[in-house]
Design a protein around this motif. Structure first.
Motif, PDB file in Angstrom:
ATOM      1  N   TYR A   1     -97.193  47.962   9.865  1.00  0.00           N
ATOM      2  CA  TYR A   1     -96.338  49.001   9.287  1.00  0.00           C
ATOM      3  C   TYR A   1     -96.904  49.575   7.991  1.00  0.00           C
ATOM      4  O   TYR A   1     -96.162  50.109   7.164  1.00  0.00           O
TER       5      TYR A   1
ATOM      6  N   LEU B   1     -88.648  40.336   9.409  1.00  0.00           N
ATOM      7  CA  LEU B   1     -89.548  39.545   8.566  1.00  0.00           C
ATOM      8  C   LEU B   1     -88.852  38.465   7.761  1.00  0.00           C
ATOM      9  O   LEU B   1     -89.418  37.439   7.459  1.00  0.00           O
ATOM     10  N   PHE B   2     -87.617  38.725   7.403  1.00  0.00           N
ATOM     11  CA  PHE B   2     -87.018  37.857   6.388  1.00  0.00           C
ATOM     12  C   PHE B   2     -85.816  37.074   6.876  1.00  0.00           C
ATOM     13  O   PHE B   2     -84.977  36.662   6.097  1.00  0.00           O
TER      14      PHE B   2
ATOM     15  N   PRO C   1     -83.114  54.076  15.567  1.00  0.00           N
ATOM     16  CA  PRO C   1     -83.349  52.775  16.204  1.00  0.00           C
ATOM     17  C   PRO C   1     -82.500  52.560  17.460  1.00  0.00           C
ATOM     18  O   PRO C   1     -82.939  51.867  18.388  1.00  0.00           O
TER      19      PRO C   1
ATOM     20  N   PHE D   1     -94.424  53.183  26.515  1.00  0.00           N
ATOM     21  CA  PHE D   1     -94.839  53.103  25.113  1.00  0.00           C
ATOM     22  C   PHE D   1     -95.725  51.885  24.826  1.00  0.00           C
ATOM     23  O   PHE D   1     -96.742  51.991  24.157  1.00  0.00           O
ATOM     24  N   ASN D   2     -95.334  50.744  25.329  1.00  0.00           N
ATOM     25  CA  ASN D   2     -96.080  49.521  24.997  1.00  0.00           C
ATOM     26  C   ASN D   2     -97.340  49.324  25.832  1.00  0.00           C
ATOM     27  O   ASN D   2     -98.128  48.414  25.556  1.00  0.00           O
TER      28      ASN D   2
ATOM     29  N   MET E   1     -93.019  58.004  27.153  1.00  0.00           N
ATOM     30  CA  MET E   1     -92.384  57.150  26.139  1.00  0.00           C
ATOM     31  C   MET E   1     -91.919  55.822  26.751  1.00  0.00           C
ATOM     32  O   MET E   1     -91.914  54.793  26.068  1.00  0.00           O
TER      33      MET E   1
ATOM     34  N   TRP F   1     -99.469  40.228   6.462  1.00  0.00           N
ATOM     35  CA  TRP F   1     -98.644  39.598   7.494  1.00  0.00           C
ATOM     36  C   TRP F   1     -98.969  40.144   8.885  1.00  0.00           C
ATOM     37  O   TRP F   1     -98.317  39.777   9.860  1.00  0.00           O
TER      38      TRP F   1
ATOM     39  N   ALA G   1     -88.618  64.265  17.454  1.00  0.00           N
ATOM     40  CA  ALA G   1     -88.763  63.384  16.281  1.00  0.00           C
ATOM     41  C   ALA G   1     -87.391  62.890  15.832  1.00  0.00           C
ATOM     42  O   ALA G   1     -87.231  61.720  15.478  1.00  0.00           O
TER      43      ALA G   1
ATOM     44  N   TRP H   1     -84.375  53.209  20.786  1.00  0.00           N
ATOM     45  CA  TRP H   1     -85.667  52.560  21.045  1.00  0.00           C
ATOM     46  C   TRP H   1     -85.628  51.576  22.214  1.00  0.00           C
ATOM     47  O   TRP H   1     -86.681  51.058  22.627  1.00  0.00           O
TER      48      TRP H   1
ATOM     49  N   TYR I   1     -86.172  60.148  18.389  1.00  0.00           N
ATOM     50  CA  TYR I   1     -86.893  58.864  18.328  1.00  0.00           C
ATOM     51  C   TYR I   1     -86.901  58.254  16.925  1.00  0.00           C
ATOM     52  O   TYR I   1     -87.400  57.147  16.738  1.00  0.00           O
ATOM     53  N   SER I   2     -86.321  58.952  15.953  1.00  0.00           N
ATOM     54  CA  SER I   2     -86.203  58.348  14.620  1.00  0.00           C
ATOM     55  C   SER I   2     -85.042  57.350  14.568  1.00  0.00           C
ATOM     56  O   SER I   2     -84.966  56.546  13.656  1.00  0.00           O
TER      57      SER I   2
ATOM     58  N   ARG J   1     -85.277  51.870  25.372  1.00  0.00           N
ATOM     59  CA  ARG J   1     -86.080  52.264  26.531  1.00  0.00           C
ATOM     60  C   ARG J   1     -87.573  52.078  26.278  1.00  0.00           C
ATOM     61  O   ARG J   1     -88.373  52.004  27.202  1.00  0.00           O
ATOM     62  N   LEU J   2     -87.936  52.036  25.010  1.00  0.00           N
ATOM     63  CA  LEU J   2     -89.347  51.894  24.637  1.00  0.00           C
ATOM     64  C   LEU J   2     -89.749  50.423  24.523  1.00  0.00           C
ATOM     65  O   LEU J   2     -90.931  50.115  24.371  1.00  0.00           O
ATOM     66  N   ASN J   3     -88.765  49.536  24.556  1.00  0.00           N
ATOM     67  CA  ASN J   3     -89.013  48.120  24.234  1.00  0.00           C
ATOM     68  C   ASN J   3     -89.703  47.971  22.888  1.00  0.00           C
ATOM     69  O   ASN J   3     -90.611  47.170  22.707  1.00  0.00           O
ATOM     70  N   TYR J   4     -89.254  48.789  21.969  1.00  0.00           N
ATOM     71  CA  TYR J   4     -89.834  48.775  20.615  1.00  0.00           C
ATOM     72  C   TYR J   4     -88.753  48.335  19.658  1.00  0.00           C
ATOM     73  O   TYR J   4     -87.613  48.768  19.761  1.00  0.00           O
ATOM     74  N   GLU J   5     -89.079  47.438  18.781  1.00  0.00           N
ATOM     75  CA  GLU J   5     -88.190  47.189  17.648  1.00  0.00           C
ATOM     76  C   GLU J   5     -89.026  46.733  16.473  1.00  0.00           C
ATOM     77  O   GLU J   5     -90.113  46.180  16.637  1.00  0.00           O
ATOM     78  N   LYS J   6     -88.521  47.015  15.285  1.00  0.00           N
ATOM     79  CA  LYS J   6     -89.314  46.623  14.116  1.00  0.00           C
ATOM     80  C   LYS J   6     -89.198  45.121  13.920  1.00  0.00           C
ATOM     81  O   LYS J   6     -88.198  44.509  14.315  1.00  0.00           O
ATOM     82  N   PRO J   7     -90.225  44.505  13.325  1.00  0.00           N
ATOM     83  CA  PRO J   7     -90.179  43.058  13.149  1.00  0.00           C
ATOM     84  C   PRO J   7     -89.063  42.635  12.189  1.00  0.00           C
ATOM     85  O   PRO J   7     -88.686  43.400  11.308  1.00  0.00           O
TER      86      PRO J   7
ATOM     87  N   VAL K   1     -91.823  57.989  16.386  1.00  0.00           N
ATOM     88  CA  VAL K   1     -91.812  59.397  15.986  1.00  0.00           C
ATOM     89  C   VAL K   1     -93.234  59.965  16.027  1.00  0.00           C
ATOM     90  O   VAL K   1     -93.456  61.090  16.488  1.00  0.00           O
TER      91      VAL K   1
END
Lengths: 530, 168
Positions: free
Chosen positions: A192, B166-167, B153, A364-365, A361, A188, B147, B156, B150-151, B158-164, A344
């Protein structure tokens, strides 16, 4: 769209799985073959043994986790799937080591890069390490077989932006680069892989060979750590193991395994450590020595456009421009790749804290990261590390030598040159005291003078190799070229600990191919064939 | 009792006092000083220093993020292998004792009584120390705090990061 979890389905269908954390009484189990570890070596061996009609028990120290629990968060993946919750370090704490600890071993959490053993490595082993029968030609059919089995094919899609920078840099400079082959089916392209594939596309041992062995009646014992090899008169007669609790501490329950033949596939570090703890014959004191890591350096680069290094296949391009440049035993070479960029991982493998770290950080992107994996174990100034037993376990003493630091300086320069050639605005070598460098010219001058030292320079490893070398000469090998012990007739080793040097390439396919060959020879013998 | 034993008893035996807990106790930190087995109070001093610039500016969000980080630190420590955790515990206990502070920082002033810039100076001294022990102390705490932060969610944005997703 829901993804079928083959582990959930298989367990419901009657697979024989013992979660040792649930045991309340000591047990003894018997089979034709007992395999310690379920990673790249143990997984392939298990399938081949089961296919040959042999009864098989696979003993894994880590838990059985599957896509159902892979939630793409480092805070879950690291403790569930990595040795020491991904905090493992060498004795002096100068190198952080990522190694898997779960059913599937490191294949459950690797980044899918699949590279055949470089011919330079095989030739060096034949010429200097008494390895026989492992030429490029001899191994080709085994690599063919495993590439087919694990759907290893060249990544057909556009590299993600992080890998694209590596490609563009190489193109601009006229450097060699290769599109990576990956063991995926129906990927996909999420990025990850390192946290356990959430959609079962990665063809790790967890979803391929281990299920195939279980389908043929093999038994999987998870959360059981083999602690001792019992041996007498040139033969192993049992393995003793401790059952672990869910939090992977000894529960007090003991397990005993008996077999006609025993295969150690616990990975470099753990296979030699187990052999050392069991006081196996080792007249030339080879066990645990010459452990190699591909010690790896990191270079960050900020781009004006979005890199989004967390998204997309984590590795799809590599460059071998500098790996073998000075010959196998010349100055240490290095392979250029990129890592996936997750919070992390980057927060801990960068430098500093407070405002400067927060600023990094916040970008980051825009952050591109290139890594240089140093090829250790060939040059006389690169003897690798040594596994040492401690009261509570083991440690790896890996001194970083002058030869390594010379390679590190060249690698930082190559990475900076590449990143600027790919359009980086500024580059940050991950070593204490280095500022953001605004141009290749400035970088060249600064890197020539930069202080490099253990604990000052960030060094990481995801490739642990060696410690139980193969070869015919017992003065430098613990097992023969087929992985059979030189000292115990019913013991084999099938994992990355066999390598007499590092590979100069990501190790999974080398372990698959060499194990496929050696396990097939062994299965033939055990099942009464020629 | 010889002098060395006396000193050790007097100075090391009162960790909470050395940390300064009797003198000042920040109200937003959820901690019982007498039951602070997981070193929350000590980390409540270090977290804002390590995460200066990363923590939210809004007070309520900042406090929530700090407490979440403290929880994550406790969870992270629980996952470490025995040998690493014991090493870390030794360091934390030294930082909670006056004699330990003297050894590690050159003075006995409890950490709670020090200004943020003094804590930065302490970390910088360790970071650039010629003693590997001090450098590893700095790196161990740094990695644990960063660690753990940043572990989560929640941190995150400020990082403009998020996990996808999917479902769904």
């Amino acid at each position: 769209m829901a993804i079928e979890d083959p582990i959930v389905t298989g367990l419901a269908g009657g697979w024989k799985h013992i979660d040792a954390s649930q045991l309340t009484q000591d047990q003894t189990l018997e089979a034709d073959v007992v395999i310690v570890g379920s990673g790249a070596g143990g997984g392939v061996a298990a399938e081949i043994m089961a296919e040959a009609g042999l009864s098989v028990i696979i003993v894994e120290g880590g838990p059985l986790k599957s896509s159902e629990s892979f939630n793409m968060e480092e805070r879950r993946a690291y403790p569930n799937l990595y040795q020491q919750a991904a905090s493992m370090k060498t004795k002096d704490k100068a190198i952080g080591i990522f190694q898997g600890r779960a059913v599937g071993g490191s294949t459950t959490i690797n980044w899918t890069t699949s590279i055949r053993t470089p011919e330079n490595a095989l030739r060096f082993w034949a010429e200097h390490k008494s390895v026989e029968g492992l030429s490029k030609e001899a191994l080709a059919p085994w690599f063919d077989k495993m590439e087919q089995r694990l759907n290893i094919t060249k990544w057909p899609f556009e590299p993600n932006r992080n890998n694209m920078a590596l490609k563009q840099g190489c193109e601009a400079l006229g450097w060699d680069y290769t599109v990576i082959k990956r063991n995926v089916a129906g990927c996909w392209n999420t990025g990850y892989c390192g946290m356990g594939c959430p959609v079962n596309a990665k063809q790790s041992m967890l979803v391929t060979t281990i299920p195939a062995a279980l389908d043929r009646g093999a038994t999987l014992v998870s959360r059981a750590k083999v602690s001792k090899i019992e041996h007498h008169n040139d033969k192993v007669y049992a393995l003793k193991a401790q059952a672990f609790t869910e939090s992977l501490r000894p529960s007090g329950v003991q397990l005993m395994f008996k077999a006609r033949h025993y295969i150690l596939s616990a990975g470099a570090i753990h296979t030699p450590a187990l052999m050392m703890r069991s006081q196996l014959p080792d007249p030339n004191k080879l066990l645990g020595k010459r452990t190699f890591l591909h010690p790896t350096l990191l270079s960050g680069a900020l781009f004006s456009d979005a890199i989004n290094g967390h998204s997309g296949a984590p590795q799809s391009i590599y460059s071998d421009q500098f790996v073998w440049q000075d010959g196998a035993d010349g100055e240490l070479g290095y392979k250029l790749e990129v890592p996936p960029i997750h919070p992390v991982l980057i927060a801990s493998k960068s430098l500093g804290y407070g405002q400067s770290h927060a600023e990094l950080m916040a970008q980051f992107n825009q952050l591109q990261v290139t890594i240089a994996l140093v090829r250790d174990g060939y040059h006389e100034g690169s003897p690798g590390g040594q596994v040492l037993l401690t009261d509570k376990g083991y440690t790896l003493d890996y001194p970083l030598t002058d030869a390594f630091w010379r390679a590190a300086r060249r690698a930082f320069a190559s990475m900076a040159e590449l990143q600027f050639a790919a359009g980086a605005q500024k580059v940050l070598p991950m070593s204490e005291g280095m500022p953001y460098l605004p141009s290749w010219q400035a970088a060249k001058e600064a890197i020539a003078e930069m202080p490099l030292a253990p604990l000052k320079t960030v060094v990481a490893s995801a490739h642990v190799m060696g410690g139980c070398p193969l070869g015919e000469d017992t003065s430098q090998a613990m097992v023969n070229s087929q992985g059979r012990s030189h000292y115990l007739e019913n013991l084999s080793v099938m994992d990355g600990s066999l390598f007499p040097t590092s590979l100069g390439a990501n190790p999974q396919l080398s372990i698959y191919g060499i194990t496929a060959r050696n396990a097939s020879l062994l299965a033939s013998e055990l099942s009464g064939g020629v | 009792m010889n002098r060395r034993t006396f000193l050790t008893t007097a100075l090391v035996g009162t960790g909470a006092l050395a940390l300064g807990v009797n003198l000042y106790h920040p109200p937003q930190v959820r901690v019982s000083a007498s039951l602070d087995q997981s070193h929350r109070l000590l980390f409540s001093l270090l977290v804002p220093v390590f995460l200066d610039g990363a923590l939210p500016n809004t007070q309520s969000l900042r406090v929530a993020a700090q407490n979440r980080t403290l929880d994550a630190i406790v969870a992270t420590m629980d996952l470490l292998p025995d040998e690493s955790r014991e090493e870390l515990e030794q360091l934390l206990e030294l930082l909670e004792s006056r004699l330990g502070l003297l050894l590690l920082t050159g003075n006995m002033t409890p950490l709670l009584m020090r200004q943020p810039q003094e804590l930065v100076a302490m970390l910088e001294a360790w970071r650039s120390s010629f003693l590997d022990l001090m450098v590893t102390a700095y790196q161990g705490l740094r990695e644990l705090v960063l660690a753990s932060y940043y572990s989560c969610p929640e941190h995150w944005t400020r990082l403009n990061y998020e996990k996808p997703r999917l479902f769904n």
